[in-house]
Write an enzyme that holds these catalytic residues in place. Sequence first.
Site, short mmCIF file in Angstrom:
data_model
loop_
_atom_site.label_atom_id
_atom_site.label_comp_id
_atom_site.label_asym_id
_atom_site.label_seq_id
_atom_site.Cartn_x
_atom_site.Cartn_y
_atom_site.Cartn_z
N LYS A 60 82.45 33.14 58.46
CA LYS A 60 82.08 33.14 57.05
C LYS A 60 82.17 34.59 56.57
O LYS A 60 81.36 35.43 56.96
CB LYS A 60 80.67 32.60 56.85
CG LYS A 60 80.28 32.48 55.39
CD LYS A 60 79.01 31.68 55.24
CE LYS A 60 78.73 31.31 53.80
NZ LYS A 60 78.62 32.46 52.91
N CYS A 90 50.40 49.55 37.08
CA CYS A 90 50.04 50.68 36.25
C CYS A 90 49.42 50.13 34.97
O CYS A 90 49.93 49.19 34.38
CB CYS A 90 51.30 51.47 35.92
SG CYS A 90 51.09 52.61 34.57
N SER A 138 79.93 25.56 46.74
CA SER A 138 79.21 26.41 47.67
C SER A 138 79.01 25.62 48.96
O SER A 138 79.52 24.51 49.09
CB SER A 138 77.88 26.74 47.00
OG SER A 138 77.14 27.55 47.84
S1 IVH Z 1 84.55 27.02 52.57
C1 IVH Z 1 83.56 23.73 49.22
N1 IVH Z 1 84.95 28.91 54.33
O1 IVH Z 1 80.97 31.18 51.24
C2 IVH Z 1 83.13 25.03 49.79
N2 IVH Z 1 83.70 29.43 52.41
O2 IVH Z 1 78.41 29.96 50.84
C3 IVH Z 1 84.27 25.81 50.30
N3 IVH Z 1 82.98 31.75 52.30
O3 IVH Z 1 81.75 29.96 48.08
C4 IVH Z 1 83.88 27.03 50.96
N4 IVH Z 1 83.89 32.41 54.15
O4 IVH Z 1 82.97 32.04 48.87
C5 IVH Z 1 84.38 28.59 53.16
N5 IVH Z 1 85.42 30.49 55.92
C6 IVH Z 1 84.86 30.17 54.79
C7 IVH Z 1 84.16 31.09 54.02
C8 IVH Z 1 83.58 30.68 52.83
C9 IVH Z 1 83.18 32.77 53.12
C10 IVH Z 1 82.20 31.80 51.06
C11 IVH Z 1 82.85 31.09 49.90
C12 IVH Z 1 81.85 30.05 49.47
C13 IVH Z 1 80.58 30.57 50.05
C14 IVH Z 1 79.60 29.47 50.32
#
Ligand code: IVH
Length: 680
Positions: free
Chosen positions: A125, A431, A89
């Site tokens: 993102k 309730c 994450s």
């Molecule tokens: S990089 C090691 N790039 O956001 C972590 N994640 O909040 C690599 N996500 O689990 C993640 N857009 O599912 C990355 N441009 C982006 C992203 C992205 C969406 C999601 C992804 C990740 C989550 C983390």
Amino acid sequence: MPEARAPGEAEAANRLMRLAKEIARHDMLYHDQDAPEISDADYDALVRENRALEERFPHLVRADSPSKRLGAAPTGALAKITHARPMLSLDNAFSDEEVREFVARVRRFLSLPADEAVALTAEPKIDGLSCSLRYENGKLVLAATRGDGAVGEDVTPNVRTIADIPQQLSGAPAVLEVRGEVYMSKADFAALNERQEAAGGKIFANPRNAAAGSLRQKDAGITAARPLRFLAHGWGELSEPLAATQMAAMQRIASFGIPVSNLLQRCDGVDQALDHYRAIEHARADLPFDIDGVVYKVDRLDWQERLGFVARAPRWGLAHKFPAEKAETTLEAIDIQVGRTGKLTPVGRLKPVGVGGVMVANVTLHNRDEIERLGLRVGDRVRIQRAGDVIPQVVENLTREEPRQAFVFPDHCPMCDSEAVAEEGEVDVRCTGGLICPAQRFERLRHFVSRGALDIEGLGEKSIAEFIELGWLHSPADIFRLRRHRADLLGREGWKEKSVDNLLAAIEAKRAPDGPRFLFGLGIRHVGIVTARDLLKCFGTVEELRRASEAEGGQAELSGVQGVGPVVAEALVDFFHEEHNRTALDDLLSEVRPAPYVSDARQTEWTGKTIVFTGSLETMSRDEAKAQAERLGARAAGSVSAKTDLVVAGPGAGSKLKKAEELGVRVVNEAEWAEIVAGA
Ligand code: IVH
């Protein structure tokens, strides 16, 4: 707020337990049910609180600590896949300052000289769900969702239906795992919901939930009919490096024909990265898909390697979230919903308004105090905000000065008309119709038959739901009348003569239940099994307890009972004050006869002493061990302190045993305990 006041150790342990449960529930709602109940920001706050407590009290970190997990482990019917490299994450930032601090941390970690630039990539993102695509010798062989980060779900057949994702690559390394987001465009989401509505199908709350619901299907045919898209943002296992920098690696992934965001940019430093953030924020409304921030990554992969990970997230990456989007509209009505625990939640019905590309018609108003704080009345103009993809909130009442009729929070439950009350110092109005309120029926019945209460074997959640649905179960007394439905039940799928008779026998076996378990099973607020026992020790039967609760001055009498305080006393008075509960209890007592509580505590050398059981007990359950202690007049406690008189330690005893030894408390094993019990 935990930061406001330093918690003691016991308080911290309690809070950690509750956080573990709460975070697990939200993970499950988010990942398994695609139905989050709280905003990303609120979720993050819980995770941060958990982390802060764990840092202060490292010895209290739980086996089920949320920091050891990511998201909910998948529970659906799809096969499980262990990721070759975990899917992680990102930490979140909400201000430029936090982004600068991130870069400063990177510098410090790598001990970079002041003049050495830290190049970053910046890209949107995407608000979708992450997916790992595994290619071997150029062929797509496996696709998996993130799941809990370590183990995801096999969605290979589903992913094969996504047109954006090539089945075959040329020029790729022998092993290449591409990671990215599966998402649905805003337009496709709107069209899908229209089709779903026309067909009477499930309406999705937002594109992310629609994408998740569409991808995680047992039947890939359903996925094929849903317009899913994909954008890559990274990689997992590789047989050889793709490039020396993040930017070049992403360009190579794009060269294989896998979609990469055209807003991905390399930035020389943090200022450029923040400029790009603003450019993306500006473009946001016009993008065909939902984004909720910008992701920065350290460009040099050798630095990424050195930076590594902490717990859930890499040190080399950061998500810079957009502030919540706001809009203005009119509050047209305030409805009250009753939750499964009896909580009355006000819901605002709005004149529908677009917020960040999504039409919003409902907002949670949280509780009575929140309505008061905002001075909300039907007809007010309100400013609302939507953070992430969950239920929007009212942030401001724009017409609080205008004269209008005040909203009166109900003092009766809209589902069952029982009184609804807020306890002293609590904001939630609940309730009091526990046993009869339809909103609470399932939870209450489940609790009544649960292991700590009546312990009716074979009457699980599924059967309770089935019997409620059939109209056979309204209140606990109906359980004892299920035998009347034997013939009907035998005709139902999944029920055989043996299972029906076993269930009915298990029910019959509980016609004279243990008194405290029965009282506990009624689900009166604050009356746990220990309090139930204390109450019956004093009153003998539930009927006597009820008489005391209904009597003039009963509350004072109840408060005086050993182990019972004013909070429990008030809850009892409220419960028995409610006509519906009295009727349901009378009905129940016409079916069952709880055994009167006979106190068998004796005066022994152990009277008034405190005993702690730890480790696994082999000849008896922990409940039984505690009951033995109580029969000796002793108290069974959960933790060891200087006040502990005896510790009974079974195999596997850990920190409590150690503490007892440190404090010089007498320690015995199970066999020695049995001798004490026999000899006392
Ligand atoms: S990089 C090691 N790039 O956001 C972590 N994640 O909040 C690599 N996500 O689990 C993640 N857009 O599912 C990355 N441009 C982006 C992203 C992205 C969406 C999601 C992804 C990740 C989550 C983390």
